[in-house]
Design an enzyme around this catalytic site. Structure first.
Site, PDB file in Angstrom:
ATOM      1  N   ASP A 135       0.816  -1.215   0.000  1.00 47.85           N
ATOM      2  CA  ASP A 135       0.000   0.000   0.000  1.00 47.85           C
ATOM      3  C   ASP A 135       0.849   1.264   0.000  1.00 47.85           C
ATOM      4  O   ASP A 135       0.518   2.250  -0.662  1.00 47.85           O
ATOM      5  CB  ASP A 135      -0.927   0.010   1.224  1.00 47.85           C
ATOM      6  N   VAL A 156       3.702   1.816  -1.305  1.00 46.64           N
ATOM      7  CA  VAL A 156       4.271   2.091  -2.625  1.00 46.64           C
ATOM      8  C   VAL A 156       3.242   2.811  -3.484  1.00 46.64           C
ATOM      9  O   VAL A 156       3.549   3.806  -4.154  1.00 46.64           O
ATOM     10  CB  VAL A 156       4.726   0.785  -3.305  1.00 46.64           C
ATOM     11  N   TYR A 157       2.021   2.303  -3.491  1.00 47.41           N
ATOM     12  CA  TYR A 157       0.936   2.963  -4.226  1.00 47.41           C
ATOM     13  C   TYR A 157       0.776   4.403  -3.740  1.00 47.41           C
ATOM     14  O   TYR A 157       0.648   5.341  -4.536  1.00 47.41           O
ATOM     15  CB  TYR A 157      -0.370   2.175  -4.021  1.00 47.41           C
ATOM     16  N   ASP A 158       0.785   4.587  -2.424  1.00 42.62           N
ATOM     17  CA  ASP A 158       0.574   5.921  -1.863  1.00 42.62           C
ATOM     18  C   ASP A 158       1.660   6.898  -2.292  1.00 42.62           C
ATOM     19  O   ASP A 158       1.378   8.071  -2.579  1.00 42.62           O
ATOM     20  CB  ASP A 158       0.522   5.848  -0.333  1.00 42.62           C
ATOM     21  N   LYS A 165     -24.553 -12.821  -2.380  1.00 39.67           N
ATOM     22  CA  LYS A 165     -25.450 -11.661  -2.343  1.00 39.67           C
ATOM     23  C   LYS A 165     -24.814 -10.609  -1.432  1.00 39.67           C
ATOM     24  O   LYS A 165     -24.855 -10.721  -0.210  1.00 39.67           O
ATOM     25  CB  LYS A 165     -26.833 -12.047  -1.836  1.00 39.67           C
ATOM     26  N   ARG A 185     -30.626   2.843  -7.728  1.00 40.36           N
ATOM     27  CA  ARG A 185     -31.773   2.168  -8.320  1.00 40.36           C
ATOM     28  C   ARG A 185     -33.035   3.006  -8.196  1.00 40.36           C
ATOM     29  O   ARG A 185     -33.872   3.027  -9.088  1.00 40.36           O
ATOM     30  CB  ARG A 185     -31.997   0.813  -7.639  1.00 40.36           C
ATOM     31  N   CYS A 187     -39.931   4.557  39.341  1.00 36.74           N
ATOM     32  CA  CYS A 187     -39.291   5.060  38.123  1.00 36.74           C
ATOM     33  C   CYS A 187     -37.785   5.194  38.317  1.00 36.74           C
ATOM     34  O   CYS A 187     -37.340   5.788  39.312  1.00 36.74           O
ATOM     35  CB  CYS A 187     -39.895   6.409  37.747  1.00 36.74           C
ATOM     36  N   CYS A 204     -44.453   5.459  34.158  1.00 36.50           N
ATOM     37  CA  CYS A 204     -44.285   6.502  35.164  1.00 36.50           C
ATOM     38  C   CYS A 204     -45.249   7.616  34.789  1.00 36.50           C
ATOM     39  O   CYS A 204     -45.191   8.133  33.665  1.00 36.50           O
ATOM     40  CB  CYS A 204     -42.851   7.021  35.177  1.00 36.50           C
TER      41      CYS A 204
END
Length: 677
Positions: A43, A45-47, A124, A145, A413, A431
């Site tokens: 990661d 390296v990509y950054d 799914k 959708r 209560c 109450c």
């Protein structure tokens, strides 16, 4: 890594050439990560490459391209989402919940076809359906959708998702569909941050994903770490695939992120093996699933089988049964609601259930607590109702401690110490102290809510502070608040103070029905409040009426009438009404009368209208009221007498029935035009 020289030492031509190399390199790495599940680099390296590209584009803005990875994070705050029409509707999917139902689906298909059937079986994904359109290989539009026919344009937010390519591997024009989701790790991180900031956590990753895609500021969506799987080709002139499995391969070749788990099954035994595999390992996945999807693999056969009004005949979703987990009850807490109802909640040892940590479950009421005989230190089985709400399924009696004793139901209560009562024909403990602090907080929150007095900015956090600092004791005190009072609240500055005072002041002019609903009188909902306000026209007339007079109002019965008479007979209530009048709250009905609505020249005047689906611009109550003000009769079911159906998102059987009866369908996007007629 890093640029070979200072960015200012590059010529524009050199910068453009290097930037394009970086874009191509980053695109390859991104495709390997999302499409092939085989990262080529770490990661970091990509950054670093990404930062190099950012520096070049910042120094030479003219070299920036629309499909650059840096453009995925939008900085544009949209004024709102525009509606888009799906030329090919995004239908719902039928579901089944048992092996028998799944077998029946298979038998039905085999009975109606002359050829052998094989299925492409896919997970799914528990997310939000999206539709993507590419022209000459470039991403041009993405939409939700919606109601299947009308969706919302969320292109800017979808551009922030790394798993959705800005540019395909070939310059083709194609429309595809898939599922946007929030990975489990991103969901946990987001909720941790929200709780630290005092915000309510999202209930589940699907809700979080949906809420993220509906952010008007694309930067917010970008920070949510969403991802997506694409699983359907809608239109593609160049497609060579003849099966769903081949179509998935084509999608992957074009650069789309395709879930790698799908398999082709020749019979139901193979389908069942796939189901059992992932039902047992679903929690090990980095994303949420709630079942598997069976699709007829042969695309020509799919077209032959066609669709019903609502769902394709050639696919079905098998939903996993709710998961269960075992835990131990450590405490039972009691909380007080707006109407004084006291509700028990089980506090348990934290346990993983359906991908989330659960430590609390509502016991709903004292009777249920007794019926289930739930006790402290009991071992219980939990499941999630609808895969969302934790519930106690049963007590594991074999593990109950030998010295266990039945749980004692409280008699006072937990908030104010007042005696609790168990009213006839009710399961709830109550109450009945009108000055109970817990009730007061809930009552004030209800009073300020959107369907009541609609005081924008007055939420539970502010109300809690106002009560704790004893700046208010009842709803009338809201209208006595000053800027100096509000300045005592935590992190409440001048702008917030002015906004809240203006909102409170504006609510003084509300019509009587909002006040009646906001007072939280038992059994008096928004509809009853409107009928009462329109009939009596002012609060004094209603307060002076007896039960016999009140029940002459259309649809108002003895239960509501008794509640009103009892409420207004209370001396404290009478004092409160006098105080509301003294602080300038309107006590008269200023809405549209039935006589006025009957003479309206609106399109809806005299028409019978049904509402269905989720509405974006209105609450169901607001739209119903608006339609009635325009002379419509709003009913709950579709029949031959229905003149129009207003359909929001996820419209169900009512939409299907209206279509079968050729009843006009009005989507929410067009509603304002009809109201203006």
């Amino acid at each position: 890594m890093g640029l070979a020289k200072l960015v200012e030492d590059y010529t524009q031509s050199e910068a453009a050439s290097l930037a394009q190399q970086l874009r191509d390199q980053l695109a390859d790495y991104s495709q390997a990560y999302y499409t092939q599940d085989a990262p080529l680099v770490e990661d970091h390296v990509y950054d670093e490459l990404y930062r190099d590209l950012e520096q070049l584009e910042a120094a030479f803005p003219v070299i920036v391209t629309n499909d650059s990875p840096t453009q995925k994070v939008g900085g544009q705050v949209l004024p709102g989402f525009t509606k888009v029409t799906h030329e090919i509707p995004m239908l719902s999917m039928g579901d089944v919940f048992s092996e028998a139902e799944l077998a029946a689906f298979d038998q039905r298909l085999r009975k109606n076809t002359a050829t052998e059937i094989e299925y492409n079986v896919e997970l799914k994904i528990d997310g939000l359906a999206i539709d993507l359109i590419y022209e000459k290989g470039r991403f041009v539009r993405g939409a939700t959708r919606g109601n299947g026919t009308i969706g919302e344009d969320i292109t800017q937010n979808l551009k922030t998702i790394k798993a959705i390519p800005q540019k395909l591997t070939r310059p083709v024009s194609i429309e595809v569909r898939g599922e946007c989701y929030m990975p489990k790790a991103a969901f946990a991180d987001l909720n941790q941050k929200r709780e630290a900031e005092g915000q309510a956590p999202f209930a589940n990753p699907r809700n979080a994903a949906a809420g993220s895609l509906r952010q008007l500021d694309a930067k917010v969506a970008a920070a949510r770490q969403l991802s997506a799987f694409i699983y359907t080709i809608v239109t593609f002139d160049d497609v060579q695939a003849t099966t769903q499995s081949e179509a998935l391969h084509v999608l992957a070749e074009l650069g789309f992120n395709v879930n790698p788990t799908s398999v082709v099954c020749q019979n139901m035994a193979e389908v069942q093996a796939f189901i059992e595999q992932y039902q047992g390992t679903r929690n090990d996945l980095a994303y949420g699933i709630d079942g598997v999807v069976l699709k007829v693999n042969d695309l020509a056969l799919q077209r032959q089988l066609g669709n019903t009004v609502k769902v394709p005949r050639w696919e079905i979703a098998y939903k996993f049964p709710p998961e269960e987990a075992e835990t131990v009850i450590r405490e039972i807490e009691w909380t007080v609601g707006r109407t004084g109802v006291v509700t028990p909640t089980a506090v348990m040892d934290p346990v993983q259930l359906a991908g989330t940590t659960v430590a609390r479950a509502s016991l709903h009421n004292a009777d249920m607590l007794r019926d289930k005989d739930v006790r402290l230190l009991d071992t219980v089985l939990l499941h999630k109702a609808g895969d969302i709400i934790p519930e106690i399924s049963q007590v594991v009696l074999a593990k109950r401690p030998s010295d266990s004793q039945a749980y004692g139901i409280p008699t006072t209560c937990p908030s104010c110490g007042h005696d609790l009562v168990h009213l006839d024909e009710e399961v709830a403990l109550r109450c009945i102290n009108p000055m109970c602090p817990a009730q007061m907080k809930e009552q004030l929150t209800h009073f300020a809510s959107r369907n009541a007095m609609n005081i924008d900015g007055l939420g539970p956090r502010i109300i809690t502070q106002l009560l704790e600092k004893e700046l208010i004791h009842d709803v009338a005190d809201l209208y006595r608040l000053t800027a100096d009072d509000l300045a005592q609240l935590d992190k409440f500055k001048e702008k917030s103070i002015n906004n809240l005072l203006n909102a409170i002041d504006a609510s003084r002019q509300n019509s009587l029905e909002r006040l009646l609903f906001g007072l939280g009188i038992r059994h008096v909902g928004a509809k009853a409040a409107r009928l009462l306000a329109e009939h009596f026209q002012n609060l004094a007339a209603l307060m002076a009426s007896d039960q016999e007079t009140i029940i002459t109002v259309d649809t108002i019965g003895t239960i509501i009438a008794d509640s009103l008479v009892t409420y207004f007979a209370d001396s404290q209530v009478q004092t409160l009404m006098a105080e509301l009048e003294a602080v300038g709250v309107n006590l008269t009905y200023t809405g549209v009368t039935k006589a006025q609505a009957a003479t309206s020249d609106s399109y809806f005047n005299g028409k019978t209208v049904v509402l269905t689906g989720k509405l974006e611009q209105y609450t169901r109550g607001e739209l119903k009221q608006l339609l009635e003000d325009n002379g419509a009769k709003v009913t709950g079911s579709v029949s031959k007498k229905t003149d129009a159906l207003i359909a929001g998102q996820d419209a169900g059987s009512k939409l299907e029935k209206a279509q079968s009866l050729a009843i006009p369908i009005i989507n929410e996007a067009d509603l304002d035009n009809y109201l203006a007629q």
